[in-house]
Design a protein around this motif. Structure first.
Motif, PDB file in Angstrom:
ATOM      1  N   ASP A  82       0.822  -1.207   0.000  1.00  0.00           N
ATOM      2  CA  ASP A  82       0.000   0.000   0.000  1.00  0.00           C
ATOM      3  C   ASP A  82       0.857   1.259   0.000  1.00  0.00           C
ATOM      4  O   ASP A  82       1.988   1.276   0.508  1.00  0.00           O
ATOM      5  CB  ASP A  82      -0.929   0.014   1.212  1.00  0.00           C
ATOM      6  CG  ASP A  82      -2.116  -0.917   1.038  1.00  0.00           C
ATOM      7  OD1 ASP A  82      -2.558  -1.095  -0.111  1.00  0.00           O
ATOM      8  OD2 ASP A  82      -2.582  -1.478   2.057  1.00  0.00           O
ATOM      9  N   SER A  88       2.217   5.825  -7.406  1.00  0.00           N
ATOM     10  CA  SER A  88       2.088   4.378  -7.531  1.00  0.00           C
ATOM     11  C   SER A  88       2.782   3.867  -8.788  1.00  0.00           C
ATOM     12  O   SER A  88       2.912   4.577  -9.792  1.00  0.00           O
ATOM     13  CB  SER A  88       0.606   3.985  -7.549  1.00  0.00           C
ATOM     14  OG  SER A  88      -0.088   4.684  -8.563  1.00  0.00           O
ATOM     15  N   ARG A 152       2.110   3.383  -3.771  1.00  0.00           N
ATOM     16  CA  ARG A 152       1.722   1.977  -3.845  1.00  0.00           C
ATOM     17  C   ARG A 152       2.568   1.282  -4.904  1.00  0.00           C
ATOM     18  O   ARG A 152       2.742   1.770  -6.008  1.00  0.00           O
ATOM     19  CB  ARG A 152       0.237   1.860  -4.212  1.00  0.00           C
ATOM     20  CG  ARG A 152      -0.301   0.423  -4.102  1.00  0.00           C
ATOM     21  CD  ARG A 152      -1.774   0.330  -4.457  1.00  0.00           C
ATOM     22  NE  ARG A 152      -2.012   0.600  -5.864  1.00  0.00           N
ATOM     23  CZ  ARG A 152      -2.547   1.715  -6.335  1.00  0.00           C
ATOM     24  NH1 ARG A 152      -2.892   2.699  -5.506  1.00  0.00           N
ATOM     25  NH2 ARG A 152      -2.728   1.884  -7.625  1.00  0.00           N
TER      26      ARG A 152
END
Length: 272
Positions: A82, A88, A152
């Motif tokens: 996470d 990300s 992430r």
């Protein structure tokens, strides 16, 4: 740890453990994962077995793992840590391979993963179980170095890339997306900022049945009248003309119509 130090640490860890991705690639190659859309036979369509191995290594690297079936008994693996969506990153690859064809034409066992003179031989090593192993090695190095990422981080091992990318499409449809993606496909050590994409097209050519004696009936031998028997249409001949025309179109596009300014000439291919 700042970014430069983190990169240096991870790079050093990968180099220190450089036999890991090689041995993992061999292990994955020894699990035949031929895409069943191309060939289905006992013992060669073992995508699920390979994905269990992938998931186990990614779990050891500290990632949460999931498996999602794009097709029955054909799971893709999603592993993630996470973090923020804004930073990300996904490392994407595929586990399926194309058939080996005529086995007697192989000098090595296509599923043996044999190394000789510094080269790895077998189906799927280049495209792209080495890429999957490299992604796992990167995840493992990050974990081993104890680096905490802001964004992430995900690793995807998808099925069905060879037949249209439906494994990755399925993951995207499930919301498994990121702000950036690196695909570990082989590109001869060149970083490709974009790729040409893929479209499947089916062309149906319809003929018309007729007796061979009427082939040139528009010229001979009947008189020209409203009820004159019309010649048949040979669909095979039409197909041959179409194939030649598409081949010329392919060459024209490759040389004179770049697919994208970031793609090199010749990337447009029309397989027929």
């Amino acid at each position: 740890m700042d970014t430069a130090s983190a990169v240096a640490a991870v790079t050093a860890r990968v180099q220190q453990d450089r036999t890991f991705p090689i041995e993992l690639t061999q292990e994955l190659m020894r699990i035949p994962t031929v895409n069943p859309k191309f060939e289905s036979a006992e013992g060669i369509n073992r995508e699920a077995d390979a994905q269990r191995l992938v998931a186990a290594h990614l779990a050891e690297a500290g990632l949460t793992t999931e498996q999602h079936e794009a097709f029955p008994a054909r799971p893709s693996v999603r592993a993630f840590r996470d973090g923020s969506a804004e930073r990300s990153l996904i490392l994407n690859g595929h586990i399926d391979v194309v058939p080996v064809g005529d086995r007697s034409a192989w000098s090595f066992d296509p599923f043996g993963g044999e190394i000789r003179d510094g080269r790895l031989y077998g189906r799927g090593g280049y495209d792209m179980k080495a890429g999957i192993a490299a992604a796992i090695a990167a995840a493992k190095a990050i974990h081993d170095c104890g680096i905490e990422l802001d964004g992430r981080f995900e690793v995807h091992s998808a099925v069905d890339e060879e037949a249209g990318g439906f494994g990755t499409k399925d993951l995207v449809a499930r919301g498994c997306t990121a702000s950036a993606v690196i695909v570990g496909e082989p590109t001869e050590e060149q970083v490709m900022l974009c790729q040409g994409g893929l479209e499947w097209v089916r062309v149906t050519l319809r003929g018309r049945n007729a007796h061979t004696g009427w082939r040139y009936n528009d010229l001979y031998p009947q008189r020209d009248a409203p009820d004159r028997t019309r010649p048949g249409v040979n669909a095979a001949e039409l197909a041959a003309r179409l194939i030649l025309a598409v081949g010329q179109l392919e060459r024209d596009w490759a040389c004179r119509k770049p697919a994208h300014p970031l793609l090199p000439p010749g990337v447009n291919a029309i397989h027929r």
